[in-house]
Design a protein around this motif. Structure first.
Motif, mmCIF file in Angstrom:
data_model
loop_
_atom_site.group_PDB
_atom_site.id
_atom_site.type_symbol
_atom_site.label_atom_id
_atom_site.label_comp_id
_atom_site.label_asym_id
_atom_site.label_seq_id
_atom_site.Cartn_x
_atom_site.Cartn_y
_atom_site.Cartn_z
ATOM 1 N N THR A 92 -6.965 -9.361 69.316
ATOM 2 C CA THR A 92 -6.572 -8.419 70.359
ATOM 3 C C THR A 92 -5.257 -7.764 69.961
ATOM 4 O O THR A 92 -4.633 -8.171 68.988
ATOM 5 C CB THR A 92 -6.456 -9.112 71.735
ATOM 6 N N TYR A 93 -4.854 -6.767 70.720
ATOM 7 C CA TYR A 93 -3.679 -5.966 70.392
ATOM 8 C C TYR A 93 -3.794 -5.394 68.981
ATOM 9 O O TYR A 93 -2.882 -5.484 68.175
ATOM 10 C CB TYR A 93 -2.379 -6.753 70.554
ATOM 11 N N CYS A 94 -4.969 -4.802 68.719
ATOM 12 C CA CYS A 94 -5.223 -4.181 67.423
ATOM 13 C C CYS A 94 -4.867 -2.701 67.505
ATOM 14 O O CYS A 94 -5.048 -2.063 68.529
ATOM 15 C CB CYS A 94 -6.691 -4.326 67.045
ATOM 16 N N SER A 95 -4.388 -2.171 66.421
ATOM 17 C CA SER A 95 -4.005 -0.764 66.367
ATOM 18 C C SER A 95 -5.248 0.117 66.411
ATOM 19 O O SER A 95 -6.125 -0.011 65.564
ATOM 20 C CB SER A 95 -3.222 -0.482 65.090
ATOM 21 N N PRO A 96 -5.352 1.017 67.393
ATOM 22 C CA PRO A 96 -6.546 1.851 67.496
ATOM 23 C C PRO A 96 -6.567 2.996 66.483
ATOM 24 O O PRO A 96 -7.626 3.505 66.161
ATOM 25 C CB PRO A 96 -6.478 2.403 68.920
ATOM 26 N N LYS A 97 -5.428 3.402 65.978
ATOM 27 C CA LYS A 97 -5.380 4.574 65.101
ATOM 28 C C LYS A 97 -5.101 4.217 63.640
ATOM 29 O O LYS A 97 -5.616 4.843 62.739
ATOM 30 C CB LYS A 97 -4.314 5.552 65.595
ATOM 31 N N HIS A 98 -4.260 3.257 63.422
ATOM 32 C CA HIS A 98 -3.856 2.912 62.061
ATOM 33 C C HIS A 98 -4.034 1.423 61.833
ATOM 34 O O HIS A 98 -3.891 0.616 62.739
ATOM 35 C CB HIS A 98 -2.391 3.287 61.823
ATOM 36 N N TYR A 99 -4.332 1.070 60.636
ATOM 37 C CA TYR A 99 -4.425 -0.346 60.270
ATOM 38 C C TYR A 99 -5.377 -1.087 61.202
ATOM 39 O O TYR A 99 -5.014 -2.067 61.845
ATOM 40 C CB TYR A 99 -3.055 -1.013 60.267
ATOM 41 N N GLU A 100 -6.609 -0.618 61.291
ATOM 42 C CA GLU A 100 -7.570 -1.202 62.230
ATOM 43 C C GLU A 100 -7.799 -2.692 62.008
ATOM 44 O O GLU A 100 -8.252 -3.389 62.895
ATOM 45 C CB GLU A 100 -8.886 -0.439 62.162
ATOM 46 N N ASP A 101 -7.487 -3.174 60.828
ATOM 47 C CA ASP A 101 -7.645 -4.598 60.565
ATOM 48 C C ASP A 101 -6.387 -5.386 60.902
ATOM 49 O O ASP A 101 -6.314 -6.576 60.638
ATOM 50 C CB ASP A 101 -8.016 -4.825 59.095
ATOM 51 N N THR A 102 -5.385 -4.710 61.458
ATOM 52 C CA THR A 102 -4.134 -5.380 61.796
ATOM 53 C C THR A 102 -4.084 -5.621 63.298
ATOM 54 O O THR A 102 -4.136 -4.684 64.086
ATOM 55 C CB THR A 102 -2.924 -4.527 61.376
ATOM 56 N N CYS A 103 -4.010 -6.870 63.668
ATOM 57 C CA CYS A 103 -3.954 -7.239 65.080
ATOM 58 C C CYS A 103 -2.763 -8.155 65.305
ATOM 59 O O CYS A 103 -2.359 -8.889 64.409
ATOM 60 C CB CYS A 103 -5.239 -7.942 65.499
ATOM 61 N N LEU A 104 -2.218 -8.104 66.496
ATOM 62 C CA LEU A 104 -1.015 -8.887 66.790
ATOM 63 C C LEU A 104 -1.306 -10.258 67.381
ATOM 64 O O LEU A 104 -0.397 -11.067 67.517
ATOM 65 C CB LEU A 104 -0.115 -8.102 67.743
ATOM 66 N N GLY A 105 -2.527 -10.503 67.760
ATOM 67 C CA GLY A 105 -2.828 -11.799 68.347
ATOM 68 C C GLY A 105 -4.314 -12.012 68.481
ATOM 69 O O GLY A 105 -5.125 -11.188 68.086
ATOM 70 N N ASP A 106 -4.658 -13.129 69.040
ATOM 71 C CA ASP A 106 -6.037 -13.479 69.312
ATOM 72 C C ASP A 106 -6.179 -13.652 70.811
ATOM 73 O O ASP A 106 -5.226 -14.049 71.485
ATOM 74 C CB ASP A 106 -6.368 -14.778 68.574
#
Length: 98
Positions: free
Chosen positions: A39-53
């Protein structure tokens, strides 16, 4: 002692390891054969980068809303245990809970 295990397939980590009389509790982000959800994944950039689960973020955000002086492990467990099964439904339940 309480363990909060955050990882895909995390339900497999303690299977058959803990005797019931040890007074150790484990709660995991997923069952032994299922993914946990980011969750808290970047919708525009770095779609594989999320800040948490969803598991850890929901638990932490819930802790911010509860009076931690009276919140019990049993209340916390029941709140999260009642999330529906199935990846999409479970994911949505965690979002609503948060």
């Amino acid at each position: 002692m309480v363990f909060y295990m955050e990882a895909c397939d995390s339900g497999s980590m303690f299977e058959g390891l803990l005797d019931k009389d040890l007074n150790i509790y484990v709660t995991t982000a997923s069952k032994a054969n299922e993914n946990s959800f980011a969750t808290y994944c970047s919708p525009k950039h770095y779609e594989d980068t999320c800040l948490g689960d969803l598991f850890s973020v929901s638990r932490l955000e819930n802790s911010d809303l509860q009076d931690r002086r009276v919140e019990t492990l049993q209340k916390q467990f029941q709140r999260f245990q009642n999330a529906p099964e199935g990846s999409v439904r479970k994911s949505e339940a965690y979002r609503k809970l948060s």
